[in-house]
Design an enzyme around this catalytic site. Structure first.
Site, mmCIF file in Angstrom:
data_model
loop_
_atom_site.group_PDB
_atom_site.id
_atom_site.type_symbol
_atom_site.label_atom_id
_atom_site.label_comp_id
_atom_site.label_asym_id
_atom_site.label_seq_id
_atom_site.Cartn_x
_atom_site.Cartn_y
_atom_site.Cartn_z
ATOM 1 N N SER A 66 14.086 34.569 24.801
ATOM 2 C CA SER A 66 15.033 34.511 23.690
ATOM 3 C C SER A 66 14.980 35.791 22.882
ATOM 4 C CB SER A 66 14.718 33.317 22.774
ATOM 5 O OG SER A 66 14.869 32.097 23.463
ATOM 6 N N SER A 85 17.744 31.253 27.829
ATOM 7 C CA SER A 85 17.460 32.164 26.726
ATOM 8 C C SER A 85 18.262 31.781 25.491
ATOM 9 C CB SER A 85 17.806 33.605 27.132
ATOM 10 O OG SER A 85 17.277 34.528 26.206
ATOM 11 N N ASP A 139 19.772 33.485 22.557
ATOM 12 C CA ASP A 139 20.115 34.823 22.064
ATOM 13 C C ASP A 139 21.167 34.695 20.973
ATOM 14 O OD1 ASP A 139 18.445 36.066 24.058
ATOM 15 O OD2 ASP A 139 19.994 35.521 25.503
#
Length: 377
Positions: A259, A297, A299
Site C-alpha cells: 500500500s 494494494s 493506494d
C-alpha cells in the site's frame, strides 16, 4: 502501558535520522546529485515548504517485534475544525482502510490533521484526532468530527496484532508537529514499512512554480509500503538488481501487494473538484517509480489546498472563494507528479535496514549500486 517505552518512542525518530550507510550520512536522491524534474524545490524539499504546514512523528521501536508509529500532517496552524481545508481523495486501488473518506467526498473538505499509521491502528488514529479536536478552544460543544486516518500494513516487521498505537501517541504526533526539515525513512508511520522489497518509510518533496505560473508551492508526503518494478529517474533498477514483483517466474518470489499513502498540499487556490484532479496526478508520480497499484494494494491520495482566503469558516452562511481556472492547472499537475515521484524515491534513499517480528529482516536500498546505475545509464 510502560511509560518508559512510550517516552522513548519520539526520540527514536531523531536518532534514526542520524544513522549512516557505509559510513556516510543518509542523503536524498537530489542530495546525491540527481535532481529530477524541471521545477525548483522549496527550501526544505518537503511538504513543510507549503506555508503553515507542519509534520510530526511518533516512532515506536521496542524489543524484537514492535516496529510502527504515527505521522501527523497538520495543514494549517489555526483551528482546523472551524476553518476547514478544501480537499479531495483519489483511490488508485482500494484495498485499504482510509477513515473519513466519504465525508471528504461529500463535502469537499477536511476538518482534522491527517493521520497516518498501521492498518490495525486506524481506530486509535481516529480517537486521537477526535480527542485532539475536542481539546481545541472553541470546540467544547462539538458533537461530530470526521477524522481522516490512512494506513499501510507494517505486519512483516511489526507485530501488528498487538495494536501498540494509542490515541495519546496520535495526539503527541500532532503536538510534536513542526515546520522546516521533515524526518524521513524509518520514522513515524513508515517505521515498519517495505517498498519494492527494500525498506520503505516516510518520504517528502516539494516544488515551487515560477512566478509566471503563479509561484505556488506543491508539497508531498508519502508512506511507502508498495510493490512493482522499481524505476529511479528512468533507470530500470528493479530489473538490474533482479529484485521485483513477478520475478518468481525466473528466480524467487517477491510480494506483489502492498500500500501507499500520498498526501499533497498546495497553497494554490483550488476547490475540491480540481484537487481531485491533482490527486489523480500523484498516482502518475507513483507510476514513474514503477508502482503498479496491485490488486492487494491500498493506494490513496489526499489532496488539500491551504490558500488562506479559501479556508472554509464552518459558521459562515455563504462561502466566497477565488479558485484557479481549469486552464491554469497543467503546471500544478506537472509539479505534483514530480514531487510525488521524488518523495517516493526519498523514502527508499533515507531508510535503514531493519529486523523485526520473528527475525524478519528487510534490507535497505543498495544506494551505492543504484548511484552507479544512475551515473552510467
Amino acid at each position: 502501558m510502560n511509560n518508559l517505552r512510550y517516552i522513548l518512542a519520539p526520540c527514536v525518530a531523531v536518532l534514526m535520522s542520524l544513522t549512516v550507510i557505509a559510513g556516510q550520512p543518509h542523503k536524498t536522491l537530489r542530495e546525491w546529485g540527481f535532481p529530477t524534474g524541471i521545477f525548483e524545490t522549496g527550501r526544505y524539499n518537503a511538504i513543510t515548504d507549503v506555508p503553515g504546514v507542519t509534520v510530526g512523528h511518533v516512532t515506536c521501536i521496542e524489543g524484537d517485534s514492535i516496529r510502527t508509529g504515527v505521522t501527523a500532517i497538520v495543514p494549517h496552524q489555526g483551528n482546523i475544525f472551524r476553518n476547514k481545508v478544501p480537499a479531495a481523495i483519489y483511490v488508485g486501488n482500494g484495498f485499504g482502510k482510509l477513515a473519513g473518506m466519504s465525508q471528504v467526498s461529500e463535502l469537499g473538505n477536511i476538518e482534522t490533521p491527517v493521520i497516518l499509521t498501521n492498518t490495525l491502528s486506524v481506530a486509535a488514529g481516529i480517537e486521537g484526532a477526535v480527542r485532539y479536536t475536542l481539546m481545541q478552544p472553541g470546540n467544547e460543544q462539538v458533537r461530530s468530527v470526521n477524522a481522516v486516518v490512512g494506513e499501510t500494513n507494517d505486519g512483516g516487521l511489526n507485530k501488528i496484532s498487538q495494536m501498540y498505537i494509542t490515541p495519546q501517541m496520535v495526539i503527541d504526533a500532532i503536538n510534536n508537529a513542526h515546520g522546516g526539515p521533515v524526518e524521513q525513512g524509518n520514522v513515524g508511520a513508515g517505521t515498519g514499512t517495505t517498498c519494492f522489497g527494500f525498506k520503505g518509510g516516510i518520504g517528502t518533496s516539494s516544488r515551487v512554480l515560477p512566478a509566471s505560473l503563479g509561484g505556488y508551492t506543491i508539497g508531498v508526503l508519502v508512506q511507502t509500503n508498495y510493490g512493482g518494478i522499481l524505476e529511479i529517474d528512468g533507470v530500470q533498477v528493479g530489473q538490474r538488481l533482479q529484485k521485483h514483483d513477478f520475478i518468481n517466474h525466473v528466480r524467487k518470489a517477491e510480494n506483489v501487494d502492498g500500500s501507499c499513502m500520498m498526501v499533497v498540499i498546495t497553497d494554490a487556490p483550488l476547490d475540491s473538484r480540481n484537487l481531485e484532479r491533482v490527486a489523480k496526478r500523484a498516482m502518475m508520480g507513483m507510476a514513474k517509480t514503477g508502482g503498479i497499484a496491485s490488486n492487494g494494494s491500498g493506494d490513496y491520495v489526499i489532496a488539500m489546498s491551504v490558500a488562506p482566503g479559501n479556508l472554509i469558516d464552518d459558521k459562515a452562511k455563504y462561502i466566497t472563494s477565488t479558485v484557479l481556472a481549469n486552464s491554469e492547472m497543467s503546471s500544478i499537475f506537472a509539479a505534483t507528479i514530480e514531487a510525488t515521484a521524488e518523495a517516493l524515491w526519498n523514502s527508499l534513499f533515507m531508510a535503514d535496514p531493519m529486523s523485526g517480528r520473528d527475525g524478519y529482516h528487510v534490507d535497505a536500498l543498495p544506494v551505492e549500486r543504484v548511484l552507479d546505475m544512475l551515473r552510467n545509464r
